[in-house]
Design a protein around this motif. Structure first.
Motif, mmCIF file in Angstrom:
data_model
loop_
_atom_site.group_PDB
_atom_site.id
_atom_site.type_symbol
_atom_site.label_atom_id
_atom_site.label_comp_id
_atom_site.label_asym_id
_atom_site.label_seq_id
_atom_site.Cartn_x
_atom_site.Cartn_y
_atom_site.Cartn_z
ATOM 1 N N LEU A 142 8.688 27.040 60.099
ATOM 2 C CA LEU A 142 9.195 25.936 61.285
ATOM 3 C C LEU A 142 8.922 24.769 61.002
ATOM 4 O O LEU A 142 9.437 23.839 61.419
ATOM 5 N N TYR A 143 7.777 24.381 60.171
ATOM 6 C CA TYR A 143 7.528 23.299 59.623
ATOM 7 C C TYR A 143 7.644 22.747 58.321
ATOM 8 O O TYR A 143 6.879 22.002 57.616
ATOM 9 N N GLU A 144 8.639 23.563 57.518
ATOM 10 C CA GLU A 144 8.847 23.417 56.036
ATOM 11 C C GLU A 144 9.443 21.869 55.879
ATOM 12 O O GLU A 144 9.871 21.305 56.536
ATOM 13 N N GLY A 145 8.589 21.335 54.862
ATOM 14 C CA GLY A 145 8.642 20.162 54.513
ATOM 15 C C GLY A 145 8.077 19.018 55.270
ATOM 16 O O GLY A 145 8.151 17.830 54.951
ATOM 17 N N ARG A 146 7.275 19.460 56.162
ATOM 18 C CA ARG A 146 6.818 18.285 57.127
ATOM 19 C C ARG A 146 5.451 17.668 56.734
ATOM 20 O O ARG A 146 4.644 18.864 56.011
ATOM 21 N N PRO A 147 5.159 16.410 56.308
ATOM 22 C CA PRO A 147 4.303 15.976 55.707
ATOM 23 C C PRO A 147 2.739 16.401 56.474
ATOM 24 O O PRO A 147 2.784 16.437 57.471
#
Length: 326
Positions: free
Chosen positions: A50-55
């Motif tokens: 769900l937070y893929e790629g979130r810094p």
């Protein structure tokens, strides 16, 4: 060391038990022999992608785990206020590393439980969340003595820490809501709720009662109906989205008309910017745990059963907190 890795985003089967090198503490860090690692919904959401790629949030491969209890294994350079063998609990800054037999934490995030008669399973299940509850109720939302408080998802991992802290801060009444099937467990709960009601019928059951503070880790329709239960000038604290409705929004006109305050609390973003709140919150959390204000059901599973632990949270069959034992 033994560790559970997320090899790729996906279903619970992507959690794989493996062997990794033992980490060593650097300057200002503490290595911990892990005895217990709590499993939380944030672990599930991150693993699902769900937070893929979130810094700032982990990407595979990584070791999940936010909350750890154990004993000090080794001290990095400059750490002087802890001792090898001391019982501690810690909260990861990156939501990683806990599902392992050894964990390394920054000193600032390590809290000694040595002088408290706390089972380490209870310590990891309760203390970090109680610390966060105290910060949330004294920071984004100012709870005042005499306030009436409503807490949704009353037996959930984070929600269960709120009633004890609310009582510590002087709340006059604390009510919890749960799914109907969880009502049967309310009678045996040791959490300091004054009343627990079915979330599906809460408006009818509570009638004209209104609350100064509502804590919502659930979201969706429960969040919408919370607006009907706020007293004028009431505060709605959003601490999660366990219901999984990611498209839900708050009606701004309702907020305006009711003079409400709606605040979000995400520990990962809030705590680093408000370190001054941690000492008082840590003391309150330890006091709540030691005095029985946060007693909750705990299910222990071996580290190898991390996938089962995640499934329990996903299908809502977990009773209280699920804690892994390396």
């Amino acid at each position: 060391m033994k560790a559970v890795q997320v090899t790729q985003f996906g279903e619970s089967q992507v959690l794989a038990l493996t062997e990794l090198p033992d980490p060593e503490p650097g300057p200002g860090q503490v290595a911990i022999d892990v005895t217990h690692a709590a499993v939380g919904l944030i672990d599930v959401f991150i693993r699902q992608g769900l937070y893929e790629g979130r810094p700032g949030l982990p990407q595979p491969p990584y070791v999940p785990g936010l909350e750890v209890a154990g004993t000090v294994r080794a001290l990095g350079e400059g750490v002087t206020d802890l001792a090898v063998g001391e019982k501690v609990v810690t909260l990861s800054a990156s939501a990683t590393g806990g599902y392992a037999s050894v964990y390394v934490s920054d000193q600032a995030r390590v809290l000694s439980t040595q002088s408290f008669d706390l089972d380490p399973a209870l310590a990891v299940a309760v203390v970090p969340n109680a610390l966060m509850a105290h910060v949330a109720l004294t920071g984004p939302i100012q709870l005042h003595p005499g306030d009436r408080v409503l807490i949704h998802g009353a037996f959930g991992a984070l929600a269960a820490a709120f009633p004890g802290i609310a009582k510590q801060l002087g709340a006059s009444r604390v009510v919890g809501t749960v799914r109907g099937e969880r009502l049967a467990t309310a009678a045996s709960s040791k959490l300091p709720y004054d009343q627990i009601v079915d979330s599906a019928d809460m408006s009818a059951v509570l009638g004209d009662e209104r609350f100064d503070v509502i804590v919502d880790p659930v979201g969706g329709q429960v969040r919408t109906e919370s607006m009907d239960l706020l007293a004028p000038g009431g505060r709605l604290l959003l601490v999660g989205n366990a219901g999984g409705d990611w498209q839900h929004g708050v009606d701004g006109n309702r907020v305006w008309e009711g003079n409400f305050i709606v605040a979000g609390f995400n520990a990962g973003g809030y705590l680093p910017a408000h370190q001054e709140a941690v000492p008082a919150a840590a003391a309150a959390a330890l006091k709540a745990a030691a005095s029985g204000l946060a007693d909750m059901e705990i299910e222990l599973l071996p580290l190898a059963d991390a996938a089962t632990a995640h499934e329990r949270l996903e299908n809502h069959t977990a009773r209280g907190r699920v804690v892994l034992v390396p």
